[in-house]
Design a protein around this motif. Sequence first.
Motif: not given
Length: 411
Positions: A307-311, A342-346, A371-388
């Motif tokens: 959980g040390q995203t900054g480092k 993703a953890d940094a909401k970037q 990869p699936g874990v990352i997509v689910q995390k990014v999925g909290r935000a709406s992005t046009a690329r997410l479905r692809r």
Amino acid sequence: MPQWSDYSTGERIKILRGRDMRQSDLAEITGLTVATIQNAEQNKRLSLPTLMKLANAFNVDTSVILGQQAPRRAMAQDDRRMIRDLSRAVHDTAAGIVPGDAEAAPLDDLKQTTDRCWDLYWRGRYVEVGSLVAPFLASAAVRLREQPVGEQSGALGVLSDAYRLAAYVANLMGARDLAYAAIGHAQVAAERAADDMRVALVGSGRAWVYLRDARLPEALTLAEKSASDIEPRFSKASPEELTAYGSHVNFAAVVASRMGDKDRAADFLSQSHATGARMGQEVRAHGTLFGPVTATTQAVGINVALGQTGKALALIDSIQDVSGLTRAAQNRYAMDKAMAHADAKQWDASLDALEETLRRDPDWARHQTLPGVIVQKVGRASTARLRRVSELIGVSPGISEFLPATRKTAL
């Protein structure tokens, strides 16, 4: 999302058949009629002989078709066939059973096969590795049988390597029982060879099986012991010894991070960085690669887990060139970068790293869960690329969680 057991038997057959196989193709493979296949997929009739033929064609247990056991995600037909053949090779050779046409290759040839398998493994070509290891095990077992008493150490070492490769492939592909069996046979062979380095390597391999099986305290204890057993004197250590030690201590840091133990992870990371700095460059030995770049890139994933995203982001900024890493290590680092962003909401930066890797190396990606874990995390935000991106790894809602990866990902 539905569980595997929620589908009807007919739906499960259709899912296992996948998108690349027509009903007529399955009929030809099984010797059944198309009408029989249609009836089975429509839940109209499924006799025991038909069930057995379908299970054999899909390379799964009958329990998978009946919904009693879920299939391994993203395993295509070739994957399941390879795992079945590898399982037979591991269990048969351990019982002293080898094919009648298996030959005792010279030790030097077997060692070259070991190197070839590790090279393929670190390029992410896991199915090819598993396909090679099955006959490799048989040849190594025959070589051991024909060695004179008192001259078996070399053959035992090669046999241990073959079993360890089998364990790594099985563990990565989710065949946990096979991984346990193979790593156990690797340990017996290494101990019979009286080879301390191989014993430590096998111990670290068993710790990885424990890690994937959520046996974290045991994994950490074994990983730490494996590292300490081969800790070299830095002033006299060879590059190969430092490679083995650095890899071991780095894995111990990984396990500590999964347990949330920041202090122990930091201590192991310090030793890892010191070893990498001592080496000055990446070195391949004992079936692994280690050096200063490996130490830093793997530290990214360790800090993400803690959980040390900054480092993690600071380390990413410091890394300029990863071309010296193996293909699999480069891909794993890209996943760790994507998770850190993703953890940094970037979100865009996360999807950039993820999509680039999925397109560059889809065969590697389909055997990974991150990869699936990352997509689910990014999925909290709406992005046009997410479905692809989701479609590239088959994590869209519904039955795609259980669909075998198909050629649609081979861009």
